[in-house]
Design a protein around this motif. Structure first.
Motif, PDB file in Angstrom:
ATOM      1  N   VAL A 288       0.843  -1.203   0.000  1.00 57.04           N
ATOM      2  CA  VAL A 288       0.000   0.000   0.000  1.00 57.04           C
ATOM      3  C   VAL A 288       0.879   1.255   0.000  1.00 57.04           C
ATOM      4  O   VAL A 288       0.638   2.199  -0.754  1.00 57.04           O
ATOM      5  CB  VAL A 288      -0.962  -0.014   1.215  1.00 57.04           C
ATOM      6  N   LYS A 289       1.931   1.216   0.802  1.00 61.48           N
ATOM      7  CA  LYS A 289       2.833   2.381   0.838  1.00 61.48           C
ATOM      8  C   LYS A 289       3.528   2.554  -0.505  1.00 61.48           C
ATOM      9  O   LYS A 289       3.734   3.667  -0.987  1.00 61.48           O
ATOM     10  CB  LYS A 289       3.869   2.209   1.943  1.00 61.48           C
ATOM     11  N   PHE A 290       3.903   1.442  -1.115  1.00 64.11           N
ATOM     12  CA  PHE A 290       4.571   1.466  -2.416  1.00 64.11           C
ATOM     13  C   PHE A 290       3.679   2.141  -3.456  1.00 64.11           C
ATOM     14  O   PHE A 290       4.154   2.866  -4.335  1.00 64.11           O
ATOM     15  CB  PHE A 290       4.887   0.024  -2.824  1.00 64.11           C
ATOM     16  N   ALA A 291       2.352   1.900  -3.324  1.00 63.96           N
ATOM     17  CA  ALA A 291       1.393   2.522  -4.256  1.00 63.96           C
ATOM     18  C   ALA A 291       1.041   3.943  -3.812  1.00 63.96           C
ATOM     19  O   ALA A 291       0.185   4.579  -4.405  1.00 63.96           O
ATOM     20  CB  ALA A 291       0.125   1.677  -4.327  1.00 63.96           C
ATOM     21  N   GLN A 292       1.678   4.405  -2.763  1.00 65.50           N
ATOM     22  CA  GLN A 292       1.486   5.738  -2.191  1.00 65.50           C
ATOM     23  C   GLN A 292       0.098   5.925  -1.574  1.00 65.50           C
ATOM     24  O   GLN A 292      -0.385   7.046  -1.446  1.00 65.50           O
ATOM     25  CB  GLN A 292       1.797   6.814  -3.226  1.00 65.50           C
ATOM     26  N   GLY A 293      -0.547   4.813  -1.237  1.00 67.62           N
ATOM     27  CA  GLY A 293      -1.812   4.891  -0.508  1.00 67.62           C
ATOM     28  C   GLY A 293      -1.556   4.967   0.983  1.00 67.62           C
ATOM     29  O   GLY A 293      -0.402   4.929   1.437  1.00 67.62           O
ATOM     30  N   THR A 294      -2.642   5.075   1.755  1.00 67.89           N
ATOM     31  CA  THR A 294      -2.515   5.168   3.215  1.00 67.89           C
ATOM     32  C   THR A 294      -3.028   3.884   3.863  1.00 67.89           C
ATOM     33  O   THR A 294      -4.219   3.587   3.774  1.00 67.89           O
ATOM     34  CB  THR A 294      -3.346   6.365   3.744  1.00 67.89           C
ATOM     35  N   PRO A 295      -2.135   3.130   4.515  1.00 68.14           N
ATOM     36  CA  PRO A 295      -2.627   1.957   5.244  1.00 68.14           C
ATOM     37  C   PRO A 295      -3.349   2.391   6.518  1.00 68.14           C
ATOM     38  O   PRO A 295      -2.833   3.223   7.262  1.00 68.14           O
ATOM     39  CB  PRO A 295      -1.338   1.187   5.602  1.00 68.14           C
ATOM     40  N   VAL A 296      -4.530   1.863   6.734  1.00 71.32           N
ATOM     41  CA  VAL A 296      -5.259   2.123   7.987  1.00 71.32           C
ATOM     42  C   VAL A 296      -5.276   0.784   8.726  1.00 71.32           C
ATOM     43  O   VAL A 296      -6.005  -0.131   8.354  1.00 71.32           O
ATOM     44  CB  VAL A 296      -6.692   2.617   7.694  1.00 71.32           C
ATOM     45  N   VAL A 297      -4.414   0.680   9.728  1.00 74.61           N
ATOM     46  CA  VAL A 297      -4.225  -0.613  10.391  1.00 74.61           C
ATOM     47  C   VAL A 297      -5.160  -0.707  11.600  1.00 74.61           C
ATOM     48  O   VAL A 297      -5.138   0.150  12.478  1.00 74.61           O
ATOM     49  CB  VAL A 297      -2.749  -0.775  10.821  1.00 74.61           C
ATOM     50  N   LEU A 298      -5.990  -1.734  11.615  1.00 75.53           N
ATOM     51  CA  LEU A 298      -6.892  -1.969  12.750  1.00 75.53           C
ATOM     52  C   LEU A 298      -6.379  -3.182  13.505  1.00 75.53           C
ATOM     53  O   LEU A 298      -6.076  -4.211  12.899  1.00 75.53           O
ATOM     54  CB  LEU A 298      -8.312  -2.227  12.257  1.00 75.53           C
ATOM     55  N   ARG A 299      -6.304  -3.046  14.823  1.00 72.60           N
ATOM     56  CA  ARG A 299      -5.665  -4.118  15.594  1.00 72.60           C
ATOM     57  C   ARG A 299      -6.680  -5.030  16.277  1.00 72.60           C
ATOM     58  O   ARG A 299      -7.781  -4.606  16.608  1.00 72.60           O
ATOM     59  CB  ARG A 299      -4.741  -3.501  16.649  1.00 72.60           C
ATOM     60  N   SER A 300      -6.277  -6.264  16.478  1.00 77.56           N
ATOM     61  CA  SER A 300      -7.088  -7.189  17.278  1.00 77.56           C
ATOM     62  C   SER A 300      -6.128  -7.971  18.153  1.00 77.56           C
ATOM     63  O   SER A 300      -4.925  -8.023  17.870  1.00 77.56           O
ATOM     64  CB  SER A 300      -7.860  -8.140  16.374  1.00 77.56           C
ATOM     65  N   ASN A 301      -6.678  -8.564  19.217  1.00 74.90           N
ATOM     66  CA  ASN A 301      -5.787  -9.263  20.140  1.00 74.90           C
ATOM     67  C   ASN A 301      -6.130 -10.743  20.235  1.00 74.90           C
ATOM     68  O   ASN A 301      -7.093 -11.215  19.619  1.00 74.90           O
ATOM     69  CB  ASN A 301      -5.803  -8.580  21.511  1.00 74.90           C
ATOM     70  N   VAL A 302      -5.337 -11.431  21.019  1.00 72.06           N
ATOM     71  CA  VAL A 302      -5.480 -12.880  21.118  1.00 72.06           C
ATOM     72  C   VAL A 302      -6.859 -13.258  21.673  1.00 72.06           C
ATOM     73  O   VAL A 302      -7.472 -14.238  21.237  1.00 72.06           O
ATOM     74  CB  VAL A 302      -4.299 -13.486  21.922  1.00 72.06           C
ATOM     75  N   GLU A 303      -7.379 -12.440  22.599  1.00 73.78           N
ATOM     76  CA  GLU A 303      -8.711 -12.728  23.171  1.00 73.78           C
ATOM     77  C   GLU A 303      -9.794 -12.648  22.102  1.00 73.78           C
ATOM     78  O   GLU A 303     -10.825 -13.313  22.206  1.00 73.78           O
ATOM     79  CB  GLU A 303      -9.046 -11.749  24.311  1.00 73.78           C
ATOM     80  N   GLU A 304      -9.575 -11.816  21.097  1.00 72.89           N
ATOM     81  CA  GLU A 304     -10.563 -11.701  20.005  1.00 72.89           C
ATOM     82  C   GLU A 304     -10.328 -12.760  18.924  1.00 72.89           C
ATOM     83  O   GLU A 304     -10.918 -12.693  17.847  1.00 72.89           O
ATOM     84  CB  GLU A 304     -10.470 -10.303  19.372  1.00 72.89           C
ATOM     85  N   GLY A 305      -9.444 -13.712  19.235  1.00 73.84           N
ATOM     86  CA  GLY A 305      -9.103 -14.727  18.235  1.00 73.84           C
ATOM     87  C   GLY A 305      -8.352 -14.096  17.072  1.00 73.84           C
ATOM     88  O   GLY A 305      -8.348 -14.627  15.961  1.00 73.84           O
ATOM     89  N   TYR A 306      -7.745 -12.941  17.322  1.00 72.52           N
ATOM     90  CA  TYR A 306      -7.000 -12.208  16.299  1.00 72.52           C
ATOM     91  C   TYR A 306      -7.853 -11.859  15.083  1.00 72.52           C
ATOM     92  O   TYR A 306      -7.377 -11.870  13.944  1.00 72.52           O
ATOM     93  CB  TYR A 306      -5.768 -13.001  15.864  1.00 72.52           C
TER      94      TYR A 306
END
Ligand SMILES: Cc1ncc(COP(=O)(O)O)c(C=O)c1O
Length: 404
Positions: free
Chosen positions: A139-157
């Motif tokens: 995404v960065k290579f294409a000059q777009g903006t990555p919007v990273v959403l996180r999850s944790n082990v309790e959420e089963g990732y």
């Protein structure tokens, strides 16, 4: 007088932004330690430890002997595009036409073809962490903006759909899904994917990139292709490849299937970057798809036994949290309980430091979660022998026990 050239100053911002990442760093250090005579168990690389099935190798040799050693059409040979269209229909419930399928030199390139075809400077791409390391880079290579959403082990990732909904803006053009998921092994259920489909229906500018490369390495649950959900075929780019299920990493063959205008754009990207994929590898891939699958199944059964071994070993270590692993050959334990502890006088604050220490002092090479947008976890690949896995688990348990 000779002029001293500063070659570093010549490097483009795009190339400077491209990070080789932690996996390469850990692999490199593993090689260095081994060269010095150290005994290191490496669970770093995401690559089957099995050889490519014999019938596929024979098909490649035969194709070479028959003279299929020339350039191929940019989007791939028609026979393979047809075989893939049939596979996607029969196995995945996806009704793509052969003209909507674009072969590439590896799924990695198919991902880049897809992202470069859709994403430009003003576009946002939702990436669900923990994620496979290359998505953000693409995404960065294409000059777009990555919007990273996180999850944790309790959420089963798996990022809850409400959080995905909240992150969608008018600029969001793509959501990247990866099920079964590298690095977590998580598999999205039909019901969860249906919820994402509801979001996609509500946002006409949105497409989904569904990376299904681990579909044959599934132990529990059902493989659901996102594009098979009602109305989603025209909203989905389906990605797949031969590297993992058929143990063909070095052959470099993957593909994307997408509505025809997008497929055509992907072909143009492919043409600029590398031209058509290797001709005799494509011939062999037809055999992979149409031939017997006994070897694929044998590998899956072995991965499953290793999955059980690794889960048991990790669950026995105090403070380590681990979700189920319904697919892939990765375990992604959360080891954040060990951060902030000391190894002797040395403070271990990050999983990068933890992995460095496990490698240098305990001879086991695994990858810090920072590479996958999940800094409290580490990734182990269990595409390794049972003996190596047992050794690695003993070393990890011992290493973690020493932290105080
Ligand atoms: C989720 C995922 N997608 C794509 C790829 C790329 O596969 P290929 O070897 O076909 O480029 C990988 C390889 O590690 C992967 O883990």
């Amino acid at each position: 007088m000779t002029i001293k050239i500063d070659h570093f100053a010549l490097i483009s911002p795009r190339a400077n932004a491209a990070d080789e990442g932690a996996i390469i760093r850990m692999s490199q250090r593993t090689r260095e330690l081994r060269a010095l005579g150290h005994d290191v168990v490496a669970l770093t690389i995401g690559e089957p430890d099995f050889d490519t099935p014999l019938n596929i190798r024979d098909a490649a040799k035969d194709a070479m002997d028959k003279g299929f050693t020339h350039y191929s059409p940019v989007a791939g040979i028609p026979e393979l595009r047809e075989a893939i269209a049939e596979k996607l229909l029969v196995e995945n419930g996806l009704n793509y036409r052969p003209s909507e399928i674009v072969l590439a030199n590896g799924t990695k390139q198919a991902i880049n073809n897809s992202v470069l075809s859709l994403i430009g400077p003003d576009d946002e791409v939702i990436i669900l962490a923990p994620y496979w390391v290359s998505y953000e880079g693409s995404v960065k290579f294409a000059q777009g903006t990555p919007v990273v959403l996180r999850s944790n082990v309790e959420e089963g990732y798996k990022v809850p759909v409400a959080r995905i909904a909240a992150a969608i803006t008018a600029k969001t053009k793509l959501i990247i899904l990866n099920s079964p998921c590298n690095p977590t092994g998580a598999v999205w259920t039909r019901a969860e994917l249906e919820e994402i489909a509801v979001l996609v229906r509500a946002h006409p500018q949105l497409m989904v990139l569904s990376d299904e490369i681990y579909e044959y390495i599934l132990f529990d649950g059902e493989m659901v292709s996102f594009g098979s959900l009602p109305g989603m075929l025209e909203r989905t780019i389906t990605l797949n490849g031969f590297s993992k299920g058929f143990a063909m990493t070095g052959w470099r063959l993957g593909y994307a299937a997408a509505p025809e205008p997008i497929a055509k754009a992907m072909g143009r990207m492919q043409s600029i970057i590398s031209a058509g994929a290797n001709q005799f590898v494509q011939r062999a891939a037809i055999t992979a798809l149409k031939g017997p699958r006994d070897d694929v199944e044998k590998m899956r059964v072995q991965y499953k036994a290793r999955r059980d071994l690794v889960l048991k070993g990790l669950r026995a270590i105090d403070g380590v949290k681990i979700a189920d692993i319904p697919g892939t050959f990765y375990a992604f334990p959360d080891v954040s309980a060990y951060l902030g502890k000391h190894a002797g006088n040395h403070l271990i604050e990050t999983t990068d430091q933890l992995c460095d220490w496990l490698l240098e002092k305990h001879g086991v090479s695994i990858v810090p979660g920072t590479a996958f947008g999940a800094p409290g976890s580490v990734r182990l690949s269990f595409a390794a022998s049972e003996m190596d896995l047992k050794k690695a688990l003993t070393r990890i348990a011992q290493g973690l026990r020493e932290l105080i």
